[in-house]
Scaffold this motif. Structure first.
Motif, PDB file in Angstrom:
ATOM      1  N   ILE A 189       0.836  -1.205   0.000  1.00 16.91           N
ATOM      2  CA  ILE A 189       0.000   0.000   0.000  1.00 16.91           C
ATOM      3  C   ILE A 189       0.871   1.256   0.000  1.00 16.91           C
ATOM      4  O   ILE A 189       0.577   2.228  -0.702  1.00 16.91           O
ATOM      5  N   SER A 190       1.961   1.223   0.752  1.00 17.84           N
ATOM      6  CA  SER A 190       2.867   2.378   0.754  1.00 17.84           C
ATOM      7  C   SER A 190       3.389   2.638  -0.657  1.00 17.84           C
ATOM      8  O   SER A 190       3.473   3.786  -1.097  1.00 17.84           O
ATOM      9  N   LYS A 191       3.721   1.566  -1.372  1.00 19.83           N
ATOM     10  CA  LYS A 191       4.255   1.725  -2.737  1.00 19.83           C
ATOM     11  C   LYS A 191       3.209   2.330  -3.670  1.00 19.83           C
ATOM     12  O   LYS A 191       3.468   3.332  -4.352  1.00 19.83           O
ATOM     13  N   VAL A 192       2.035   1.744  -3.742  1.00 20.44           N
ATOM     14  CA  VAL A 192       1.047   2.262  -4.698  1.00 20.44           C
ATOM     15  C   VAL A 192       0.551   3.648  -4.291  1.00 20.44           C
ATOM     16  O   VAL A 192       0.244   4.468  -5.158  1.00 20.44           O
ATOM     17  N   SER A 193       0.513   3.919  -3.000  1.00 20.23           N
ATOM     18  CA  SER A 193       0.097   5.257  -2.554  1.00 20.23           C
ATOM     19  C   SER A 193       1.141   6.291  -2.946  1.00 20.23           C
ATOM     20  O   SER A 193       0.815   7.396  -3.387  1.00 20.23           O
ATOM     21  N   ARG A 194       2.417   5.923  -2.762  1.00 16.28           N
ATOM     22  CA  ARG A 194       3.482   6.845  -3.171  1.00 16.28           C
ATOM     23  C   ARG A 194       3.371   7.140  -4.661  1.00 16.28           C
ATOM     24  O   ARG A 194       3.456   8.295  -5.087  1.00 16.28           O
ATOM     25  N   GLU A 195       3.155   6.092  -5.443  1.00 17.42           N
ATOM     26  CA  GLU A 195       3.054   6.274  -6.894  1.00 17.42           C
ATOM     27  C   GLU A 195       1.798   7.057  -7.275  1.00 17.42           C
ATOM     28  O   GLU A 195       1.752   7.685  -8.331  1.00 17.42           O
ATOM     29  N   ALA A 196       0.790   7.020  -6.410  1.00 14.38           N
ATOM     30  CA  ALA A 196      -0.438   7.771  -6.681  1.00 14.38           C
ATOM     31  C   ALA A 196      -0.243   9.263  -6.449  1.00 14.38           C
ATOM     32  O   ALA A 196      -0.849  10.094  -7.123  1.00 14.38           O
ATOM     33  N   ILE A 197       0.608   9.591  -5.486  1.00 11.51           N
ATOM     34  CA  ILE A 197       0.809  10.995  -5.104  1.00 11.51           C
ATOM     35  C   ILE A 197       1.952  11.628  -5.892  1.00 11.51           C
ATOM     36  O   ILE A 197       1.902  12.800  -6.267  1.00 11.51           O
ATOM     37  N   ASP A 198       2.966  10.860  -6.138  1.00 15.03           N
ATOM     38  CA  ASP A 198       4.225  11.340  -6.720  1.00 15.03           C
ATOM     39  C   ASP A 198       4.047  12.223  -7.954  1.00 15.03           C
ATOM     40  O   ASP A 198       4.661  13.300  -8.044  1.00 15.03           O
ATOM     41  N   PRO A 199       3.214  11.816  -8.929  1.00 15.11           N
ATOM     42  CA  PRO A 199       3.161  12.629 -10.161  1.00 15.11           C
ATOM     43  C   PRO A 199       2.621  14.046  -9.951  1.00 15.11           C
ATOM     44  O   PRO A 199       2.779  14.886 -10.831  1.00 15.11           O
ATOM     45  N   MET A 200       1.996  14.307  -8.813  1.00 20.02           N
ATOM     46  CA  MET A 200       1.463  15.652  -8.568  1.00 20.02           C
ATOM     47  C   MET A 200       2.515  16.597  -7.988  1.00 20.02           C
ATOM     48  O   MET A 200       2.338  17.813  -8.003  1.00 20.02           O
ATOM     49  N   MET A 238       2.499  21.692  -5.943  1.00 23.54           N
ATOM     50  CA  MET A 238       1.865  20.541  -6.583  1.00 23.54           C
ATOM     51  C   MET A 238       1.143  20.933  -7.856  1.00 23.54           C
ATOM     52  O   MET A 238       0.645  22.046  -7.984  1.00 23.54           O
ATOM     53  N   ARG A 239       1.057  19.980  -8.762  1.00 23.71           N
ATOM     54  CA  ARG A 239       0.310  20.189 -10.006  1.00 23.71           C
ATOM     55  C   ARG A 239      -1.191  20.089  -9.777  1.00 23.71           C
ATOM     56  O   ARG A 239      -1.986  20.571 -10.582  1.00 23.71           O
ATOM     57  N   GLY A 240      -1.598  19.405  -8.722  1.00 24.86           N
ATOM     58  CA  GLY A 240      -3.024  19.222  -8.440  1.00 24.86           C
ATOM     59  C   GLY A 240      -3.182  18.384  -7.197  1.00 24.86           C
ATOM     60  O   GLY A 240      -2.200  17.917  -6.624  1.00 24.86           O
ATOM     61  N   LEU A 241      -4.419  18.221  -6.770  1.00 26.46           N
ATOM     62  CA  LEU A 241      -4.710  17.376  -5.620  1.00 26.46           C
ATOM     63  C   LEU A 241      -5.056  15.978  -6.118  1.00 26.46           C
ATOM     64  O   LEU A 241      -5.698  15.826  -7.152  1.00 26.46           O
ATOM     65  N   ILE A 242      -4.676  14.976  -5.361  1.00 24.83           N
ATOM     66  CA  ILE A 242      -5.111  13.619  -5.684  1.00 24.83           C
ATOM     67  C   ILE A 242      -6.254  13.244  -4.754  1.00 24.83           C
ATOM     68  O   ILE A 242      -6.185  13.487  -3.550  1.00 24.83           O
ATOM     69  N   THR A 302      -4.057   7.912 -11.140  1.00 21.84           N
ATOM     70  CA  THR A 302      -2.705   7.632 -10.648  1.00 21.84           C
ATOM     71  C   THR A 302      -2.640   6.359  -9.817  1.00 21.84           C
ATOM     72  O   THR A 302      -1.560   5.856  -9.544  1.00 21.84           O
ATOM     73  N   LEU A 303      -3.787   5.857  -9.397  1.00 20.13           N
ATOM     74  CA  LEU A 303      -3.824   4.565  -8.705  1.00 20.13           C
ATOM     75  C   LEU A 303      -5.023   3.791  -9.204  1.00 20.13           C
ATOM     76  O   LEU A 303      -6.115   4.361  -9.362  1.00 20.13           O
ATOM     77  N   LEU A 304      -4.781   2.517  -9.479  1.00 21.94           N
ATOM     78  CA  LEU A 304      -5.890   1.647  -9.852  1.00 21.94           C
ATOM     79  C   LEU A 304      -5.535   0.231  -9.446  1.00 21.94           C
ATOM     80  O   LEU A 304      -4.500  -0.299  -9.866  1.00 21.94           O
ATOM     81  N   GLN A 305      -6.355  -0.339  -8.605  1.00 21.61           N
ATOM     82  CA  GLN A 305      -6.186  -1.737  -8.236  1.00 21.61           C
ATOM     83  C   GLN A 305      -7.564  -2.357  -8.294  1.00 21.61           C
ATOM     84  O   GLN A 305      -8.573  -1.673  -8.165  1.00 21.61           O
ATOM     85  N   MET A 306      -7.618  -3.651  -8.497  1.00 19.84           N
ATOM     86  CA  MET A 306      -8.921  -4.309  -8.514  1.00 19.84           C
ATOM     87  C   MET A 306      -8.739  -5.757  -8.141  1.00 19.84           C
ATOM     88  O   MET A 306      -7.737  -6.372  -8.504  1.00 19.84           O
ATOM     89  N   ASP A 307      -9.685  -6.298  -7.380  1.00 23.92           N
ATOM     90  CA  ASP A 307      -9.769  -7.745  -7.303  1.00 23.92           C
ATOM     91  C   ASP A 307     -11.203  -8.159  -7.071  1.00 23.92           C
ATOM     92  O   ASP A 307     -12.025  -7.395  -6.590  1.00 23.92           O
ATOM     93  N   GLY A 308     -11.513  -9.371  -7.498  1.00 32.26           N
ATOM     94  CA  GLY A 308     -12.875  -9.870  -7.416  1.00 32.26           C
ATOM     95  C   GLY A 308     -13.338 -10.303  -8.793  1.00 32.26           C
ATOM     96  O   GLY A 308     -12.570 -10.888  -9.551  1.00 32.26           O
ATOM     97  N   HIS A 309     -14.579 -10.020  -9.098  1.00 33.65           N
ATOM     98  CA  HIS A 309     -15.127 -10.373 -10.407  1.00 33.65           C
ATOM     99  C   HIS A 309     -15.897  -9.198 -10.960  1.00 33.65           C
ATOM    100  O   HIS A 309     -16.870  -8.751 -10.357  1.00 33.65           O
ATOM    101  N   LEU A 310     -15.496  -8.722 -12.113  1.00 30.01           N
ATOM    102  CA  LEU A 310     -16.230  -7.659 -12.796  1.00 30.01           C
ATOM    103  C   LEU A 310     -16.296  -8.007 -14.277  1.00 30.01           C
ATOM    104  O   LEU A 310     -15.293  -8.443 -14.855  1.00 30.01           O
TER     105      LEU A 310
END
Lengths: 236, 261, 236, 261, 236, 261
Positions: free
Chosen positions: C93-104, C147-151, C191-199
């Motif tokens: 979670i720390s990794k994907v959250s960092r990657e979600a915020i970083d580009p801003m 920042m370029r914007g808010l996430i 900037t973040l996308l994860q999924m699990d289950g059935h869609l």
């Protein structure tokens, strides 16, 4: 448990017979040198990286390369799943294996650098440290690391009061002695020797001689594998 | 990844991408050759080696009786681990799994678990224990797109596995109850272009990566974006569709026999 | 378990309704920026330190700041006491959250420095990574990081074959799919996308759209909270 | 503490101390404002947030049935942990608790344990298990004197806690059997002057610190000197008396209702 | 449990009596200074190395030596085998012991260096931290480290409502209070003080006074041991 | 070993070796004085301090009832650990055992285990448990040849040990069933010369070291070469014979009474 019947061992070999051994050179793309070995039930792969820069820097030696060696078992390589990462056994084996290989490498050619040897045990059936050393030795040659010679290794042991070559798992677990040895067979220099169990002095001398012939056979196969590789490359 | 790829190589790959080309001549939606070899490791209950191009992973499945989780007493347990051993890449270092190895393991794990690949309710044992399923991914050669290779290896090794029931006195050995065939397909983004099955070079310079795990009939079972690049919703939908149809093709190629049953 | 009855969910929300959300800006003295978020049963606090010097030094980047992000759960934040320290889940979670915020973050302004983001989950009730990202984004602004914007982030999921916004714990545990998403709602960049289950593909597209509206509502609240803060400061 | 406080600030504080003043205008025996808010965390069996000035800690108490220690089978178990998370101070680093966090946890733990705050003999369960009491101190903002805040938070969270008996099938939930109200009061030494409730600045430049934990009627329950400064026996006696009487006042202010019972 | 009968304690001592104590100076070859202490059932050895270079370097102080102190229990030193390595208790004891010794060392003489103090508890019977500090203090003198004075330590406690000196294990485990103290007895400066249990203010003052006399006796023995050592050396 | 020995010292020792001399005047096959003192640690079930010259180790043996290994339910368990605590040498550092400590522990462990020193089949307990034997080697002063000192200490401590049977309700305490007396003798190679019981200086400059563990009647029970030097088969045989006969002499000197039984 009866280990020798009609002069044959539980897997039908003679006391002085190696298990089938197969070397495959250059099996990995990313490594600078690599070798896959099947030795009886053992499946082992070695990779060499280097000479390359040393991190952290305080490990550097001003006038020679350092050698690092990591022996590692895959979790699925043994009957009971092994927890990943180094344990005390693999740390000891990494140390003695490094010391077995180190004297063959001309370290003075590469000051301030490291040569890293990684051995992965994919399947284990007694004799993994020897199989790893044999693979590592060929992988070093494949990587073009300048060496004084090849190191060849095998185990000797005692079962049913008989000195035998190249133990399988059952012989190792329930036998009377186990003695891995590694040497440069051209010079007769022994670089690894460990033993545990019970051996008389006479048995020990006999075991050393048997180990020497085992190493000699391994050395032959190592050289053959390297020749095949270079022949193959020339034909490409 | 610590790989340093020369600026020039990067420019070259980007320039190619602009002309809809890849350094190894593949189409954007084309995988490198895939090889799957099952059953190499006798000591494991199931195993498979997968090569995608020069990338190579060996997956072993071990099964042992153990305690179920307290909140799911009738359910088998999956434990997935990935070892990025330093043998596989100059950028891998010894030590406990880093965030990349952990992410890889968790995406593969969720792909198996959440897709319902294994009917875990069938893994109970008469003495109240359940089968613990250890999926261990051992990476041997890292030339890009480890995630698809690892997921493929996990599925193939599970299909190859037999419960060691006799050894533990639980009757005859049996295949695992596999119900779903999750296939991971990964794409990277290079200046807006999406390429499937990225090579190491492509993966290293791409700003973002998206893995799509889908099952029979194209159902989506898992997804993971990583990297600091951004994607629009339209781009995401396009990639997901592409990945899902590519997954069907891979499934047919390698597991066609099974999935007809 | 029946998740939707008469069009309402187990906590009485509509399928496309967020839980109550509250932002509190600047709640810590020592941090350079901070934000406390209550999002349904989630209680989350984020702090930002930096730009500041990087230790150890070899982590420095010559022409930009590095971003570090640590998601951490308090031992008492969940039903069963959690052993302190990072586990595999929190590392991912720390990794994907960092990657979600970083580009801003405009990292080029601060070469050789680090911007550290710390997120503590004080109480968890599904959606903690999104709540953490929302808090972190506001804390960065509070710290004055350019920042370029808010996430803005929220989760979408599926229960009873219905695509719903912002799952609670029971929906997450026993539902059919969970999909956290983070984006800059002004540009539509995800900037973040994860999924699990059935869609199905259709459900997935529907979920993306629903997630977008959820993020838009969050963004509105984030902006409002920051405005309140600065208004408050002006009046002081 | 790694905080570097400019030499000038240090000189200023010492100069003030000589004139019997403190930077924030307090008297030497005066605490900053104390706030206690109990029950913030529903997932914990007990919780409390304590602010002393800008210092802020959140304490959660979790209870679960578990095995007693072999040498005390009829006794509940207390486990105290302090996390100095990097959110709370620029000088805190991620990683396992360092010696400061460990000392803090152990002083708080002894304060609760050795004062007899909880009647542990009442924490046995019918099946031979006992209640394990986890006291987790999560530091949120470190502006000095964490130890008094943590001890206060631990007491308030214990008073707030209910055994989760129903969840585990042990009958109705119940409050913990609290018998004693240990209050920690910390003083620092600045050039011979003793100041209670040190601010971060005072704490950082002080050469020694002494924490005195006392209970109802002023009984001493715990003490910990730390830092490399030295104290005379006379100084110690003086501080201990001061701390013990200040503790009574804090106890009356915040737990007056309870302690009358 | 009855702790005091006819004015005598369970090991026949008076309330204000120390256990037998023995100091042996200079017992190790490799260390720069060393001291072995038997204090009742406690067997403790301390070694001092330094002043010597500090690694890693960022720990160096520009104008003084740093002091490191490691209190460690041998696995076999206690009834139940202790797992090797530091635990929370030994980390706390190392900290307060270091702070107890540190003010006596003239650190300004050795900028950029470290003085390392290692204390091994070979057998434990209550009062190990005090015994360790007493041994360390003598080992520092033996190493020739310049000091302002010797630190002497002992514990005081309460059993059967009586304040007593130097608890044994049973008194420590089942008594009413335990209070280790360390001081420079010549100046009366207290450098370590810990307490837990129950003491009234009067008992506490009484305990402090009793501790002072205990430390004074220890100091006498420490000085005697050092004198013996130097006499011994002169006669060699 | 990180010890740096001045080049000049090294040259001196080599020059001596050429003249068949050693710096401390010993013959090549001569040990430094050996002292064994058993029973120093009352809290341990067995203990022994061994000095070889200025090298000094303290070995404690602890026994406790525990679970046997699943594949050997009728067999006691030996766990050997070596702590190279920083008190013993300027080259030892705090932290978990490094490869030298681990090798040392494992060689000592195999010497005890593989020689059959203890009849592990006699260590079963009536309730299905077995005795766990912890052999903890605490190195106090490292002046070379720790391995022989540690092995000697382990044997002496085992001979000194009594099972704590009464404490656990298993009847009267008893000595351990010792069947074999493995003695380790270590030699180093200096320019072809082999020296027994190397001093720290000799050990540091030697290119290789070989330890030979032998039992009653000179049977070989264990062997370990270490270091990057090489040895010929003839050299090995010569050293092994020398070591085995020296071991007999040490055994007679220190365990003569026992081994006559």
């Amino acid at each position: 448990m009866e280990f020798i019947k009609n002069g044959k061992r539980i897997d039908d070999r003679l006391p002085n017979e190696l298990r089938p051994v197969k070397f495959d050179v250059g099996v990995l793309k990313r490594a600078d040198g690599s070798c896959y070995v099947e030795h009886g039930g053992n499946k082992v792969i070695a990779a060499v990286y280097g000479p390359r820069a040393v991190h952290p820097r305080h490990l550097q030696e001003a006038n020679r390369a350092i050698i690092r060696y990591r022996y590692n078992m895959a979790s699925f390589s043994v009957e009971e799943r092994k927890r990943p990462g180094p344990d005390r056994r693999s740390i000891e084996i990494s140390k003695v294996s490094r010391e077995a290989i180190d004297p063959m490498i001309i370290k003075e050619f590469y000051p301030r650098s490291t040569i890293d040897i990684f051995v992965e045990i994919l399947q284990a059936d007694a004799g993994t440290r020897s199989a790893g050393i044999n693979a590592a030795s060929v992988a070093l040659a494949d990587a073009g690391v300048p060496m004084r010679g090849l190191i060849s290794s095998c185990a000797v042991g005692k079962v049913d009061d008989t000195v035998v070559l190249d133990l399988v798992k059952e012989e190792d677990n329930y036998g009377q002695a186990d003695m891995p040895i590694a040497m440069d067979v051209r010079t007769g220099e022994v670089t690894l020797l460990q033993m545990d169990g019970h051996l008389t002095l006479e048995e020990f001398e006999q075991a050393l001689e048997l180990g020497k012939t085992g190493c000699a056979s391994i050395a032959e196969m190592q050289r053959e594998a390297l020749i095949q590789k270079y022949r193959g490359e020339e034909n490409e | 990844m610590n790989d340093v790829i020369a600026e020039i190589r990067k420019d070259y790959i980007y320039a190619l991408a602009k002309r809809s080309e890849r350094a190894d001549g593949r189409a954007f939606d084309e995988f490198r050759p895939i090889q799957i070899e099952a059953g190499l490791i006798d000591k494991a209950e199931g195993s498979a080696r997968v090569k995608i191009g020069d990338s190579q992973v060996l997956v072993g499945v071990k099964l042992q009786p153990g305690e179920p989780f307290a909140d799911a007493p009738e359910t088998g347990v999956i434990i997935t681990n990935v070892e990025l051993v330093p043998l596989a890449s100059p950028s891998f270092e010894p030590g406990p799994p880093n965030e990349n190895a952990i992410e890889l393991a968790r995406v593969v794990d969720r792909g198996v678990r959440e897709s319902g690949a294994i009917d875990l309710s069938q893994l109970t044992l008469p003495d109240g224990k359940v089968w613990l399923i250890f999926i261990d991914v051992h990476v041997l050669d890292h030339d890009g797109n480890l995630i698809d290779a690892a997921a493929l290896g996990a599925l193939a090794a599970l299909l190859n596995a037999k419960t060691p029931s006799e050894r533990y006195g639980y009757g005859p050995d049996a295949a695992l109850p596999i119900k779903e065939y999750p296939i991971a397909v990964t794409a990277v983004d290079l200046d807006g272009e999406k390429m499937l099955d990225p090579s190491l070079d492509e993966e290293t310079i791409a700003s973002s990566r998206i893995t799509v795990i889908s099952g029979l009939h194209g159902t989506l079972a898992g997804m993971q974006k990583s990297g600091t690049g951004t994607l629009s919703i339209e781009e995401i939908v396009r990639v997901v569709k592409l990945a899902s149809s590519k997954a069907m093709q891979i499934r047919d190629d390698f597991f066609g026999g099974f999935t007809n049953g």
